[in-house]
Design an enzyme around this catalytic site. Structure first.
Site, PDB file in Angstrom:
ATOM      1  N   LEU A   7      30.228 -25.432  14.180  1.00  0.00           N
ATOM      2  CA  LEU A   7      30.256 -24.295  15.121  1.00  0.00           C
ATOM      3  C   LEU A   7      29.325 -24.571  16.300  1.00  0.00           C
ATOM      4  O   LEU A   7      28.843 -23.646  16.958  1.00  0.00           O
ATOM      5  CB  LEU A   7      29.826 -23.002  14.413  1.00  0.00           C
ATOM      6  CG  LEU A   7      30.677 -22.572  13.214  1.00  0.00           C
ATOM      7  CD1 LEU A   7      30.099 -21.303  12.577  1.00  0.00           C
ATOM      8  CD2 LEU A   7      32.130 -22.338  13.635  1.00  0.00           C
TER       9      LEU A   7
ATOM     10  N   SER B 284      25.759 -42.192   9.926  1.00  0.00           N
ATOM     11  CA  SER B 284      25.913 -40.963  10.711  1.00  0.00           C
ATOM     12  C   SER B 284      25.659 -41.290  12.172  1.00  0.00           C
ATOM     13  O   SER B 284      24.732 -42.056  12.484  1.00  0.00           O
ATOM     14  CB  SER B 284      24.919 -39.918  10.196  1.00  0.00           C
ATOM     15  OG  SER B 284      25.072 -38.702  10.905  1.00  0.00           O
ATOM     16  N   ASN B 285      26.484 -40.712  13.020  1.00  0.00           N
ATOM     17  CA  ASN B 285      26.343 -40.882  14.477  1.00  0.00           C
ATOM     18  C   ASN B 285      26.548 -42.328  14.914  1.00  0.00           C
ATOM     19  O   ASN B 285      25.983 -42.764  15.922  1.00  0.00           O
ATOM     20  CB  ASN B 285      24.958 -40.372  14.935  1.00  0.00           C
ATOM     21  CG  ASN B 285      24.732 -38.923  14.549  1.00  0.00           C
ATOM     22  OD1 ASN B 285      25.488 -38.049  14.953  1.00  0.00           O
ATOM     23  ND2 ASN B 285      23.716 -38.659  13.735  1.00  0.00           N
TER      24      ASN B 285
ATOM     25  N   GLY C 243      26.201 -22.757  16.258  1.00  0.00           N
ATOM     26  CA  GLY C 243      26.296 -21.321  16.548  1.00  0.00           C
ATOM     27  C   GLY C 243      26.728 -21.037  17.989  1.00  0.00           C
ATOM     28  O   GLY C 243      27.144 -19.925  18.306  1.00  0.00           O
TER      29      GLY C 243
ATOM     30  N   TRP D 138      29.248 -32.657  11.472  1.00  0.00           N
ATOM     31  CA  TRP D 138      28.058 -31.788  11.543  1.00  0.00           C
ATOM     32  C   TRP D 138      28.167 -30.808  12.702  1.00  0.00           C
ATOM     33  O   TRP D 138      28.903 -31.051  13.658  1.00  0.00           O
ATOM     34  CB  TRP D 138      26.773 -32.586  11.565  1.00  0.00           C
ATOM     35  CG  TRP D 138      26.446 -33.578  12.639  1.00  0.00           C
ATOM     36  CD1 TRP D 138      26.604 -34.942  12.556  1.00  0.00           C
ATOM     37  CD2 TRP D 138      25.810 -33.335  13.917  1.00  0.00           C
ATOM     38  NE1 TRP D 138      26.130 -35.539  13.701  1.00  0.00           N
ATOM     39  CE2 TRP D 138      25.627 -34.585  14.547  1.00  0.00           C
ATOM     40  CE3 TRP D 138      25.380 -32.193  14.580  1.00  0.00           C
ATOM     41  CZ2 TRP D 138      25.038 -34.725  15.822  1.00  0.00           C
ATOM     42  CZ3 TRP D 138      24.798 -32.317  15.832  1.00  0.00           C
ATOM     43  CH2 TRP D 138      24.637 -33.574  16.438  1.00  0.00           C
ATOM     44  N   SER D 139      27.423 -29.700  12.562  1.00  0.00           N
ATOM     45  CA  SER D 139      27.461 -28.603  13.543  1.00  0.00           C
ATOM     46  C   SER D 139      28.896 -28.209  13.908  1.00  0.00           C
ATOM     47  O   SER D 139      29.281 -28.208  15.082  1.00  0.00           O
ATOM     48  CB  SER D 139      26.658 -28.961  14.802  1.00  0.00           C
ATOM     49  OG  SER D 139      25.278 -28.994  14.516  1.00  0.00           O
TER      50      SER D 139
ATOM     51  N   TYR E 240      14.536 -33.224   7.204  1.00  0.00           N
ATOM     52  CA  TYR E 240      14.818 -31.808   7.463  1.00  0.00           C
ATOM     53  C   TYR E 240      13.595 -30.950   7.151  1.00  0.00           C
ATOM     54  O   TYR E 240      12.936 -31.138   6.126  1.00  0.00           O
ATOM     55  CB  TYR E 240      16.045 -31.335   6.677  1.00  0.00           C
ATOM     56  CG  TYR E 240      17.360 -31.853   7.235  1.00  0.00           C
ATOM     57  CD1 TYR E 240      17.411 -32.509   8.475  1.00  0.00           C
ATOM     58  CD2 TYR E 240      18.556 -31.700   6.550  1.00  0.00           C
ATOM     59  CE1 TYR E 240      18.601 -32.985   8.993  1.00  0.00           C
ATOM     60  CE2 TYR E 240      19.765 -32.177   7.074  1.00  0.00           C
ATOM     61  CZ  TYR E 240      19.774 -32.821   8.289  1.00  0.00           C
ATOM     62  OH  TYR E 240      20.958 -33.292   8.801  1.00  0.00           O
TER      63      TYR E 240
HETATM   64  N1  LIG Z   1      23.927 -36.140  10.826  1.00  0.00           N
HETATM   65  C1  LIG Z   1      23.303 -35.498  11.794  1.00  0.00           C
HETATM   66  O1  LIG Z   1      22.775 -36.093  12.741  1.00  0.00           O
HETATM   67  C2  LIG Z   1      23.254 -33.998  11.744  1.00  0.00           C
HETATM   68  C3  LIG Z   1      22.819 -33.265  12.859  1.00  0.00           C
HETATM   69  C4  LIG Z   1      22.802 -31.872  12.772  1.00  0.00           C
HETATM   70  C5  LIG Z   1      23.221 -31.241  11.593  1.00  0.00           C
HETATM   71  N2  LIG Z   1      23.605 -31.992  10.523  1.00  0.00           N
HETATM   72  C6  LIG Z   1      24.075 -31.347   9.274  1.00  0.00           C
HETATM   73  O2  LIG Z   1      25.066 -30.411   9.611  1.00  0.00           O
HETATM   74  C7  LIG Z   1      24.733 -29.148   9.026  1.00  0.00           C
HETATM   75  C8  LIG Z   1      25.311 -28.048   9.854  1.00  0.00           C
HETATM   76  O3  LIG Z   1      24.738 -28.063  11.167  1.00  0.00           O
HETATM   77  P1  LIG Z   1      24.527 -26.689  11.911  1.00  0.00           P
HETATM   78  O4  LIG Z   1      23.620 -25.836  11.125  1.00  0.00           O
HETATM   79  O5  LIG Z   1      24.224 -26.977  13.318  1.00  0.00           O
HETATM   80  O6  LIG Z   1      26.044 -26.089  11.752  1.00  0.00           O
HETATM   81  P2  LIG Z   1      26.829 -24.901  12.403  1.00  0.00           P
HETATM   82  O7  LIG Z   1      27.596 -24.311  11.261  1.00  0.00           O
HETATM   83  O8  LIG Z   1      27.543 -25.402  13.594  1.00  0.00           O
HETATM   84  O9  LIG Z   1      25.731 -23.869  12.925  1.00  0.00           O
HETATM   85  C9  LIG Z   1      25.008 -23.051  12.062  1.00  0.00           C
HETATM   86  C10 LIG Z   1      24.226 -22.098  12.915  1.00  0.00           C
HETATM   87  O10 LIG Z   1      25.146 -21.239  13.568  1.00  0.00           O
HETATM   88  C11 LIG Z   1      24.867 -19.896  13.217  1.00  0.00           C
HETATM   89  N3  LIG Z   1      26.139 -19.220  12.948  1.00  0.00           N
HETATM   90  C12 LIG Z   1      27.023 -19.457  12.020  1.00  0.00           C
HETATM   91  N4  LIG Z   1      28.049 -18.603  12.046  1.00  0.00           N
HETATM   92  C13 LIG Z   1      27.775 -17.773  13.046  1.00  0.00           C
HETATM   93  C14 LIG Z   1      28.441 -16.661  13.558  1.00  0.00           C
HETATM   94  N5  LIG Z   1      29.616 -16.226  13.051  1.00  0.00           N
HETATM   95  N6  LIG Z   1      27.877 -16.027  14.592  1.00  0.00           N
HETATM   96  C15 LIG Z   1      26.705 -16.438  15.098  1.00  0.00           C
HETATM   97  N7  LIG Z   1      26.009 -17.514  14.635  1.00  0.00           N
HETATM   98  C16 LIG Z   1      26.556 -18.165  13.605  1.00  0.00           C
HETATM   99  C17 LIG Z   1      24.059 -19.953  11.955  1.00  0.00           C
HETATM  100  O11 LIG Z   1      23.236 -18.829  11.850  1.00  0.00           O
HETATM  101  P3  LIG Z   1      23.240 -17.970  10.477  1.00  0.00           P
HETATM  102  O12 LIG Z   1      22.560 -18.831   9.474  1.00  0.00           O
HETATM  103  O13 LIG Z   1      22.442 -16.761  10.822  1.00  0.00           O
HETATM  104  O14 LIG Z   1      24.663 -17.681  10.139  1.00  0.00           O
HETATM  105  C18 LIG Z   1      23.284 -21.225  12.110  1.00  0.00           C
HETATM  106  O15 LIG Z   1      22.087 -21.016  12.845  1.00  0.00           O
HETATM  107  C19 LIG Z   1      23.206 -29.176   8.925  1.00  0.00           C
HETATM  108  O16 LIG Z   1      22.710 -28.265   7.963  1.00  0.00           O
HETATM  109  C20 LIG Z   1      22.975 -30.598   8.521  1.00  0.00           C
HETATM  110  O17 LIG Z   1      23.187 -30.724   7.119  1.00  0.00           O
HETATM  111  C21 LIG Z   1      23.643 -33.344  10.580  1.00  0.00           C
END
Ligand SMILES: NC(=O)c1ccc[n+]([C@@H]2O[C@H](COP(=O)([O-])OP(=O)(O)OC[C@H]3O[C@@H](n4cnc5c(N)ncnc54)[C@H](OP(=O)(O)O)[C@@H]3O)[C@@H](O)[C@H]2O)c1
Length: 289
Positions: free
Chosen positions: A202, A150-151, A205, A199-200, A45
């Site tokens: 939302l 994962s995945n 976003g 993960w992700s 990361y």
């Molecule tokens: N295992 C894997 O392969 C893998 C892959 C990807 C991610 N991950 C893990 O999953 C975690 C979460 O992933 P993610 O960050 O993609 O999760 P997410 O919660 O789906 O998306 C977060 C993003 O959405 C935005 N967001 C959140 N609430 C919002 C709202 N109400 N309106 C507009 N935008 C909003 C956030 O911006 P703001 O910060 O401005 O709110 C941020 O940029 C990562 O940190 C990581 O630890 C794992």
């Protein structure tokens, strides 16, 4: 058993936040105040920098370490100045790489033990015995309590699980990515009683801001259910995940504590089958058969 919090905080984007160590510490403390006590990392990361940024913040308040759990991942090798030996982006799930990657993560995070380590992506060259040997070694040394992947597809999961007891598969799931509902991933999680990490939640976003036809349709369904429950659209997106009987653990990725609060609020919302299906059908693009 592992002790993941019901909502986990993801640190993937922390490098983009351009925060001071004090601001990072404040985010960690505010997550803890909400009961979000597990933090999800990976070695890669922020171009191999986020674990260090997090460790630097934790070092400001060493007493906090005992209040939180750390998850990290290994196995993806990026081409970057930080790793000059990498010619090609590739996977490495050899025992030597897993052990050295975890030891590096421990140093970066400034801790002696990790709650959980995951193999980040399935590696076509993975040898389940080599992975199990690395996990056994790290566990015996007291460096890692639990392991997962994962995945992974269900058969990939089964292969590694046959050699070492895994505790989770961290996967992508949201109304714009429905495959785990029907490709056996969640069936396997339920059969083995192993909570998947999501993960992700939302869609990075996109669920909240995407302007595509499917995104608008899903958001309208989320909004209609949200209005009935008098909560926010984001809360309903988390409640939709939490409703699954495999008892998923969403990994929320926002820098905003208000967004973390919206995720935690979902723990108090129960969708009925019609609410749940309204959102599922919007993701599918048609009524269920
Ligand atoms: N295992 C894997 O392969 C893998 C892959 C990807 C991610 N991950 C893990 O999953 C975690 C979460 O992933 P993610 O960050 O993609 O999760 P997410 O919660 O789906 O998306 C977060 C993003 O959405 C935005 N967001 C959140 N609430 C919002 C709202 N109400 N309106 C507009 N935008 C909003 C956030 O911006 P703001 O910060 O401005 O709110 C941020 O940029 C990562 O940190 C990581 O630890 C794992």
């Amino acid at each position: 058993m592992h002790s993941l919090s019901k909502i986990v905080a993801g640190a993937w984007r922390m490098g983009d936040w351009r925060w001071t160590p004090q601001e990072r510490l404040r985010w960690i403390e505010q997550c803890l105040e909400l009961g979000v006590t597990t933090f999800d990392h990976a070695d890669i990361y922020g171009g191999y920098q986020v674990e260090r940024l997090f460790g630097e913040a934790l070092a400001l308040a060493p007493g906090l370490r005992a209040q939180l759990h750390l998850v990290t991942k290994c196995g993806i090798c990026l081409v970057t100045a930080a790793r000059p030996q990498h010619r090609v982006k590739h996977y490495d799930t050899s025992a030597a790489h897993i052990i050295s990657s975890v030891e590096h993560s421990l140093r970066m995070l400034g801790t002696e033990q990790l709650e959980m380590v995951l193999i980040h992506r399935p590696d076509p060259l993975m040898d389940a015995d080599a992975i199990a040997a690395a996990f056994t070694h790290l566990h015996a040394d007291g460096k890692v309590l639990h392991f997962g992947v994962s995945n992974f597809t269900p058969t990939q999961f089964e292969m590694v699980h046959s050699r070492y007891p895994l505790v989770t598969n961290q996967i992508e799931l949201h109304p714009l990515h429905l495959a785990p509902l029907h490709d056996g991933t969640l069936d396997q999680a339920q059969r083995l009683q192993l909570q998947p990490m999501i993960w992700s939640p939302l869609a990075g976003g996109r669920l909240m801001t995407g302007q595509g036809e499917r995104e608008l349709r899903v958001r309208a369904a989320l909004a209609s259910v949200a209005a009935r429950h008098v909560v926010s659209v984001a809360t309903i997106a988390f409640a939709w995940l939490l409703r699954h009987p495999s008892r998923p653990v969403p990994v929320a990725g926002s820098r905003r504590i208000d967004a973390m609060r919206e995720a935690v609020a979902a723990l108090h919302v129960t969708l009925d089958a019609q609410d749940w299906t309204e959102i599922w059908a919007a993701g599918l693009g048609h009524e269920v058969p």
